[in-house]
Design an enzyme around this catalytic site. Sequence first.
Site, PDB file in Angstrom:
ATOM      1  N   SER A   1       0.836  -1.190   0.000  1.00  0.00           N
ATOM      2  CA  SER A   1       0.000   0.000   0.000  1.00  0.00           C
ATOM      3  C   SER A   1       0.885   1.259   0.000  1.00  0.00           C
ATOM      4  O   SER A   1       1.647   1.459  -0.936  1.00  0.00           O
ATOM      5  CB  SER A   1      -0.961  -0.053   1.201  1.00  0.00           C
ATOM      6  OG  SER A   1      -1.986   0.882   1.048  1.00  0.00           O
TER       7      SER A   1
ATOM      8  N   ASP B   1     -10.208  -5.670  -2.822  1.00  0.00           N
ATOM      9  CA  ASP B   1      -9.594  -4.599  -2.030  1.00  0.00           C
ATOM     10  C   ASP B   1     -10.474  -3.357  -2.128  1.00  0.00           C
ATOM     11  O   ASP B   1     -10.707  -2.831  -3.221  1.00  0.00           O
ATOM     12  CB  ASP B   1      -8.196  -4.341  -2.613  1.00  0.00           C
ATOM     13  CG  ASP B   1      -7.374  -3.369  -1.793  1.00  0.00           C
ATOM     14  OD1 ASP B   1      -7.938  -2.425  -1.218  1.00  0.00           O
ATOM     15  OD2 ASP B   1      -6.137  -3.564  -1.772  1.00  0.00           O
TER      16      ASP B   1
ATOM     17  N   HIS C   1      -7.347  -5.988   1.317  1.00  0.00           N
ATOM     18  CA  HIS C   1      -6.152  -5.172   1.547  1.00  0.00           C
ATOM     19  C   HIS C   1      -5.388  -5.612   2.802  1.00  0.00           C
ATOM     20  O   HIS C   1      -4.440  -4.948   3.206  1.00  0.00           O
ATOM     21  CB  HIS C   1      -6.600  -3.710   1.693  1.00  0.00           C
ATOM     22  CG  HIS C   1      -5.533  -2.692   1.424  1.00  0.00           C
ATOM     23  ND1 HIS C   1      -4.946  -2.531   0.187  1.00  0.00           N
ATOM     24  CD2 HIS C   1      -4.951  -1.749   2.221  1.00  0.00           C
ATOM     25  CE1 HIS C   1      -4.058  -1.544   0.232  1.00  0.00           C
ATOM     26  NE2 HIS C   1      -4.037  -1.061   1.461  1.00  0.00           N
TER      27      HIS C   1
END
Lengths: 279, 279
Positions: free
Chosen positions: B148, B224, B257
Amino acid sequence: MTVSILSRFAAHGGRQLVARHTSRATGTEMTFAIFLPPQADSGPCPVVWYLSGLTCTHANVMEKGEYRKAAAEAGLIVVCPDTSPRGEGVADDEAYDLGQGAGFYVDATQKPWATHFRMKTYIEVELPEVVAANFPVDLDRQGIFGHSMGGHGALTIALRNPSRFRSLSAFAPIVAPSQVPWGQKAFPAYIGPDPAKWRRHDAVALIEDGARFPEILVDQGEADTFLADQLKPELLARACSDAGIGLTLRMQPGYDHSYYFISTFMPDHIAWHARRLAA
Amino acid sequence: MTVSILSRFAAHGGRQLVARHTSRATGTEMTFAIFLPPQADSGPCPVVWYLSGLTCTHANVMEKGEYRKAAAEAGLIVVCPDTSPRGEGVADDEAYDLGQGAGFYVDATQKPWATHFRMKTYIEVELPEVVAANFPVDLDRQGIFGHSMGGHGALTIALRNPSRFRSLSAFAPIVAPSQVPWGQKAFPAYIGPDPAKWRRHDAVALIEDGARFPEILVDQGEADTFLADQLKPELLARACSDAGIGLTLRMQPGYDHSYYFISTFMPDHIAWHARRLAA
């Protein structure tokens, strides 16, 4: 028998779920983690029960235990219950080793614990029913393992119910709670002062009293700070030797009592169970 | 250059350490995790830098990332830094995506962040020196990856310093922060309102401006929740295609995620780096 799914994560081709249900054993809401390998999409899978140690919920091993990769490859369902009832109306103690987070896998008979602390019935009777009613487990192929207090739980539950389980292992288990401070504090509180009543909840005493299980894998870190005072694997080794139980006790130099120890040897334990749970 | 070891755990035949040192880049104490595989006992090993995402410290991936088994087998040292300076004297914001835990791997030029938020210099210059002075890393064999915001860090640092790294990968990276809300909030705060100054901190813009890296592995979960608004891997795919960069972009159905996503594909990423860091 219905469960509500609190969270759901894709993982290693399967699904890691967290489920909650109302327990008649404890009279509380109970939460458990369950990993379904990809093989569970096409039919029932063997199930391994993982019992956690003092202070843990279902979440600790789910997050840090690193069991999913091996379980996905072997096609094992892994169920990780909480270690006690919890909540505002549930008795507790300020110490980490009594009360919430420290159920010791017994059915308490003493006040104030007897109302909710019935983890023996919960793990032995109710949770298998709840899991079987909601997930594709093959109850003819069950294994059980755990860590520390949960290793005590796994050993005693399997020794009392040898026909239910095909495989048994433990990480740094409390093998003889009657002989160490943790058990000598918890057992009087939960089940009363008479040591004769402790023997059904003590792996070494159960074996001395005739309980048997074909073979057991135990890993124990040599740098575990609880080794000498609380864990005493030599007591299990002696009892198994005297009883003719095949104990594989591996002393692991440098390893402590943490999830770094558990996760290191987790693939070996999953493989141990998988071999014995194969169809 | 001295570090103090805060904790030390045996794991997978190696050692998982947490170290702290005084950083001249940030003007604070900084903490990082470092895994030393068993091979590090007998000589220098390749090192892979793992940069974490928003809100994380060094501890999240250390506990949940499941990198140690694969790294131990491959003989890789894995270093996991914090995501920002921290502490009472350090500027902060109530939001999770600005301030402590959200350094975005830039050197801030704007008040109040410029005093301590110098994560670019910390990761690019200081931390490698600190690690090399204290641990047996082979700095001729470095890889970098992250998740991320940390995937953004890995991509931009590698694209700006392609000769330092032999391998690059990311989990669900922010590939074009200039074009998404996270970056459009953080970059003005840290480095000012001029978008021209953001381009050195934006992987897609860096590639458009001529930066190159031979090949990149990216895993991205299709479930996600940040995919469409914040991550936009299609922008990286287009930039790499236009630039002739070999991007392996794997869209993973069902994955979100979380660390359940990261830990699932961690062995593939460790293997990606190990192959490119072999002697």
